[in-house]
Motif scaffolding. Structure first.
Motif, PDB file in Angstrom:
ATOM      1  N   VAL A   1       0.859  -1.184   0.000  1.00 18.42           N
ATOM      2  CA  VAL A   1       0.000   0.000   0.000  1.00 18.42           C
ATOM      3  C   VAL A   1       0.893   1.232   0.000  1.00 18.42           C
ATOM      4  O   VAL A   1       1.811   1.347   0.825  1.00 18.42           O
TER       5      VAL A   1
ATOM      6  N   CYS B   1      -5.755  11.148   2.542  1.00 16.91           N
ATOM      7  CA  CYS B   1      -5.889   9.804   3.125  1.00 16.91           C
ATOM      8  C   CYS B   1      -4.958   9.714   4.320  1.00 16.91           C
ATOM      9  O   CYS B   1      -3.742   9.601   4.160  1.00 16.91           O
TER      10      CYS B   1
ATOM     11  N   PHE C   1      -4.423   3.969   5.726  1.00 17.27           N
ATOM     12  CA  PHE C   1      -4.981   2.912   4.882  1.00 17.27           C
ATOM     13  C   PHE C   1      -4.469   1.582   5.411  1.00 17.27           C
ATOM     14  O   PHE C   1      -3.261   1.354   5.488  1.00 17.27           O
ATOM     15  N   THR C   2      -5.393   0.713   5.813  1.00 15.54           N
ATOM     16  CA  THR C   2      -5.007  -0.589   6.353  1.00 15.54           C
ATOM     17  C   THR C   2      -5.670  -1.696   5.551  1.00 15.54           C
ATOM     18  O   THR C   2      -6.705  -1.478   4.906  1.00 15.54           O
ATOM     19  N   GLY C   3      -5.081  -2.879   5.603  1.00 17.56           N
ATOM     20  CA  GLY C   3      -5.654  -3.998   4.873  1.00 17.56           C
ATOM     21  C   GLY C   3      -5.269  -5.335   5.486  1.00 17.56           C
ATOM     22  O   GLY C   3      -4.235  -5.460   6.159  1.00 17.56           O
TER      23      GLY C   3
ATOM     24  N   TYR D   1     -11.675  -6.201  -1.998  1.00 19.12           N
ATOM     25  CA  TYR D   1     -11.185  -6.328  -3.368  1.00 19.12           C
ATOM     26  C   TYR D   1     -10.865  -7.799  -3.641  1.00 19.12           C
ATOM     27  O   TYR D   1     -10.391  -8.515  -2.747  1.00 19.12           O
TER      28      TYR D   1
ATOM     29  N   TYR E   1      -8.393 -10.039  -4.531  1.00 22.37           N
ATOM     30  CA  TYR E   1      -6.938  -9.918  -4.458  1.00 22.37           C
ATOM     31  C   TYR E   1      -6.268 -10.281  -5.775  1.00 22.37           C
ATOM     32  O   TYR E   1      -5.319  -9.616  -6.212  1.00 22.37           O
TER      33      TYR E   1
ATOM     34  N   ILE F   1      -1.783  -1.503  -3.917  1.00 19.21           N
ATOM     35  CA  ILE F   1      -2.776  -0.447  -3.738  1.00 19.21           C
ATOM     36  C   ILE F   1      -2.030   0.886  -3.720  1.00 19.21           C
ATOM     37  O   ILE F   1      -1.049   1.054  -2.975  1.00 19.21           O
TER      38      ILE F   1
ATOM     39  N   ILE G   1      -8.606   4.844  -5.455  1.00 17.22           N
ATOM     40  CA  ILE G   1      -7.783   3.705  -5.061  1.00 17.22           C
ATOM     41  C   ILE G   1      -7.387   3.004  -6.360  1.00 17.22           C
ATOM     42  O   ILE G   1      -8.251   2.627  -7.155  1.00 17.22           O
TER      43      ILE G   1
ATOM     44  N   GLU H   1     -10.138  -3.826   3.023  1.00 13.11           N
ATOM     45  CA  GLU H   1      -9.643  -2.462   3.259  1.00 13.11           C
ATOM     46  C   GLU H   1     -10.427  -1.763   4.357  1.00 13.11           C
ATOM     47  O   GLU H   1     -11.648  -1.876   4.442  1.00 13.11           O
TER      48      GLU H   1
ATOM     49  N   ALA I   1      -9.965   2.349   5.834  1.00 15.63           N
ATOM     50  CA  ALA I   1      -9.132   3.533   5.634  1.00 15.63           C
ATOM     51  C   ALA I   1      -9.807   4.756   6.231  1.00 15.63           C
ATOM     52  O   ALA I   1     -10.964   4.719   6.675  1.00 15.63           O
TER      53      ALA I   1
ATOM     54  N   LEU J   1     -11.084  -3.524  11.136  1.00 15.80           N
ATOM     55  CA  LEU J   1     -10.554  -4.496  10.181  1.00 15.80           C
ATOM     56  C   LEU J   1     -10.481  -5.892  10.815  1.00 15.80           C
ATOM     57  O   LEU J   1     -10.880  -6.891  10.200  1.00 15.80           O
TER      58      LEU J   1
END
Length: 809
Positions: free
Chosen positions: A213, A221, A224-226, A274, A276, A284, A312, A342, A344, A381
């Motif tokens: 990311v 922004c 942003f975490t995932g 998303y 992947y 990202i 994004i 995601e 964010a 998350l």
């Protein structure tokens, strides 16, 4: 924002009725707009299992069902075609009441007795918008683990009560069920129970090794975490989760989508999933859209993006509009096996502009606009990943991808109990204040002389001591604050001198038959071209509007003339031909662009006339208005304002005919102008007839006005009137001749008025005849003809010398 009583009770126990709870929340600044009783009016509906399904012996389109309702069986005739043996369905027993007041009794269908009815979602009063498509037609099929005989309303969540909130934008924390539960706990004294987070993280590979990311726009922004989810199995959500999603007004779709919606409603954090394997290079990139970039969103619409929008993207293309809607290219489908989840934090102003520009408003965008809890995003998350893992819908890869350029620290506020009590007008003990704040999850450090309060990161609206006082007051109860009589110094309200002059202007023009108009403070740059403003005119320096109400009004107006002429054109197009209108309002003139200081807002007065001078009547002429009607209106206005000693000069003014324009000047300052609208301007506005306008600077009228004049007694002695007719060169103006007469007439000349102007026979070519009425008067005696003759002769001699004038006999 919608949430249900049962959902709130997942986090806090309380015994208050929905009505009582709604009243408590409303009085605490969390207003409940509506209370919805799901399943209201429904009764005697149970779950039943179809044990036998056969065709009706005497009807082609009917079926006979044997239904187990828990310990007993009933026979029901139905025409539904979506049933199979073993299905669990809602059964309305004899005596049941359904939506719309329908009451069920025993019925005989062609020789077969039916002991109730199998129900569809519509018959149970379920909104079709929140019912999954597979349940909309035919009988509603209940989950396979439903116990026969169980209350079907409880199974479907129709025994719940939904609270609908009308929240103010500053309370972003209450756009979540957990945030509302925190308020309920603080008001009722209950204990807040937060979801426990625990995951196995049995996926292959670490999240940071599987995806990257990059935030290119940290101002838009903040974080942003995932998480990477493997072995994803797309399917329906558990019944309990569907009930919660439906109570919030959303339709269950699939386990992945429902979980992201559930966590958004539970914790207030929007999320997106998303596919992947469809992300180029599994990367990202949070960036601005490229010029001309297009994206097909999840609703199937191809959208044109602009560089002021945040997107994004993967390594190749944009895959979503940040905070608004994801892209179709990376949509999670039944074929998806790996998901990048995601969570964010995006800039609220940017999200609002983007969603407005694209015409896309969603639950997610509304939360980003108000602000999310940036510091606690990972909790949301993890909650989503845990729920999916518990369902057996995925395995979670170890670790979290976390791009967090500028870590946000909690805010601290120092305040004394005395300051709080003084602000509220109460005498609360410090211990009670601390208890209230801790119930709201504020951290409070009690010091000898003050309270040091750490504000939770989800409370962006609390930033100063006054906010702390408000928190204490609303939880303690506004009704508990004693009523007191206001005290302090009072002052009689008055209006300013400028407002008084404005009122005098309006009263005078209204008395002259004018109607006031009010136009927008906005305009379009094309209006300046229509007014034929010079290219270097300062009036073209208009202030642009960041969020115009329409594309027709992108700038602030610098003149009222455009609005007046547009109003004239609008009226003429509607056959309203006889007009006398005016507008008094501010123009907006910046010192420079872009703005670095507040612009000037001079009050201006602009009017327009066209058509007939008087209305249709048998005793009135049908003469059209002309230049002198407009000029006369201005002269009357100046007289009412006590402005005298001004000069009327021929001149030029924008939008006016150069040969038919008069300027009103006093002490070398331009008060305003009056004239006929220039033919080019008439064409530009689509005006097919003569229009006369005037524009006055009200601030200069204020400067020179004298509303209360000096007292002068009525004259005790008679005046002597003389007429003077002179032939002067054509180039000498009447104003110059009048000034010359006044200057040479001596102290006994009381008044000079022009009453005739003539050119033609008996007047030489290049000359004109002007006739003046002269009034001579003394305050202390009756004048003699001999005295007046001397002054008269001086005037004639001065005119002969100054202008080569000749006395006309």
């Amino acid at each position: 924002m919608r949430t249900s009583i049962n959902w709130l009770k997942d986090y806090v126990e309380f015994s208050e009725t929905p009505e009582k709870l709604a009243d408590m929340l409303t009085m605490a600044g969390v207003p409940v707009e509506n209370i919805e009783y799901r399943g209201e009016g429904l009764s005697k509906v149970v779950a039943g299992r179809i044990t036998e399904l056969t065709a009706h012996p005497n009807a082609d389109k009917l079926f006979v069902c044997k239904v187990d309702i828990g310990g007993s069986a009933v026979t029901i005739v139905t025409g539904a075609t979506n049933l199979n043996t073993g299905n669990l369905v809602p059964v309305a027993l004899v005596g049941a009441k359904l939506a719309g007041g329908l009451e069920i009794g025993t019925a005989n269908f062609r020789g077969v007795e039916s002991q109730g009815m199998l129900c569809s979602g519509d018959e149970l009063g379920m909104d079709a918008k929140i019912v999954p498509p597979e349940h909309r037609d035919g009988i509603y099929i209940l989950p396979a683990d439903t116990r026969p005989g169980a209350d079907a309303l409880a199974v479907l969540g129709l025994d719940d009560v939904v609270l609908e909130f009308e929240l103010t934008p500053n309370r972003a924390d209450c756009f979540s069920t957990l945030g509302l539960a925190r308020e309920v706990a603080a008001l009722t004294g209950g204990t807040l129970k937060k979801p426990m987070l625990m995951m196995k993280e049995e996926g292959v590979g670490k999240a940071n090794d599987l995806a990257t990311v990059v935030i290119e726009e940290p101002s838009l922004c903040a974080r942003f975490t995932g998480r990477v989810l493997q072995n994803v199995k797309i399917g329906p959500s558990p019944a309990w989760l569907q009930r919660r999603v439906q109570a919030a007004g959303m339709r269950p779709i699939s386990n992945v989508v429902d979980v992201t919606n559930f966590v958004m409603m539970e914790l207030g954090q929007p999320m997106h999933a998303y596919d992947y394997n469809l992300l180029a290079k599994h990367s990202i990139i949070v960036r601005r859209a490229n010029p001309g970039e297009r994206l097909t969103t999840l609703d199937g619409v191809k959208r044109e993006l602009t560089p002021d929008m945040l997107v994004i993207a993967d390594a190749v293309q944009a895959v979503g509009v940040a905070g608004v809607m994801g892209g179709l290219a990376t949509e999670v489908t039944d074929a998806t096996r790996t998901v990048l989840l995601e969570a964010a934090s995006f800039n609220g102003v940017s999200i609002r502009r983007t969603s407005k520009a694209l015409g896309l408003r969603s639950e997610a965008s509304s939360r980003f606009e108000r602000g999310v809890n940036t510091a606690d995003i990972i909790r949301a998350l993890d909650r989503a990943a845990q729920l999916l893992e518990e369902m057996g819908a995925c395995t979670v890869c170890p670790g979290v991808i976390d791009a967090y350029p500028d870590i946000q620290l909690p805010r601290q506020i120092a305040v004394t109990p005395g300051q709080i009590n003084a602000r509220l007008g109460v005498d609360l003990p410090a211990a009670q204040m601390v208890d209230i704040l801790r119930r709201l999850e504020f951290e409070v450090e009690t010091q000898p002389d003050k309270l040091l309060i750490t504000v939770p990161t989800w409370r962006n609206d609390v930033s100063r001591p006054a906010d702390i006082s408000e928190e204490i007051a609303r939880i303690w109860g506004y009704d508990n604050i004693p009523a007191t009589t206001p005290f302090g110094s009072t002052k009689l309200g008055t209006q300013s001198y400028t407002q008084t002059i404005a009122d005098r202007c309006k009263d005078t023009l209204t008395g002259l038959g004018f109607s006031e108009i009010i136009t927008f403070s906005f305009t379009h740059p094309a209006v300046f071209d229509k007014l034929s403003l010079p290219a270097d005119s300062g009036l073209r320096n208009a202030i642009p509007i960041l969020n115009p109400i329409t594309d027709d009004f992108p700038v602030m107006k610098t003149t009222l003339m455009g609005g007046v002429l547009q109003t004239v054109a609008s009226n003429l197009s509607r056959k309203n031909d006889d007009l006398k209108i005016y507008e008094l309002g501010a123009a907006y003139r910046p010192h420079g662009l872009p703005l670095t200081e507040l612009p000037d807002e001079p009050p201006m007065l602009c009017g327009g006339l066209c058509g007939k001078r008087t209305g249709l009547a048998w005793n009135q002429s049908r003469d059209a208005v002309d230049f002198y009607d407009a000029k006369g209106a201005v002269e009357v206005l100046l007289e009412k304002l006590g402005i005298a000693g001004y000069e009327v000069q021929a001149g030029e003014y924008y939008a006016m005919h150069p040969g038919k324009t008069a300027l009103f000047v006093k002490d070398d300052e331009l008060l305003g102008a009056v004239g006929e609208v220039h033919p080019q301007v008439l064409d530009a506005f689509g005006l097919g007839r003569e229009v006369f306008v005037f524009e006055l600077d009200v601030s200069r009228l204020v400067q020179h006005s004298v509303l209360i004049g000096d007292y002068r007694p009525l004259p005790r002695f008679p005046a002597i009137a003389r007429d003077l007719a002179v032939i002067i060169p054509q180039g000498v103006t009447a104003a110059d001749a009048t000034s010359a007469i006044a200057a040479s007439g001596g102290e006994l000349l009381a008044d000079v008025r022009l009453f005739d102007m003539y050119t033609g026979e008996q007047v030489p070519t290049g000359a004109k005849s002007l006739a003046f009425a002269l009034t001579f008067q003394a305050p202390d005696r009756t004048l003699t003809d001999e005295e007046v003759d001397g002054y008269y002769s001086n005037i004639v001699a001065h005119l002969e010398k100054a202008f080569a004038a000749k006395l006309r006999v």
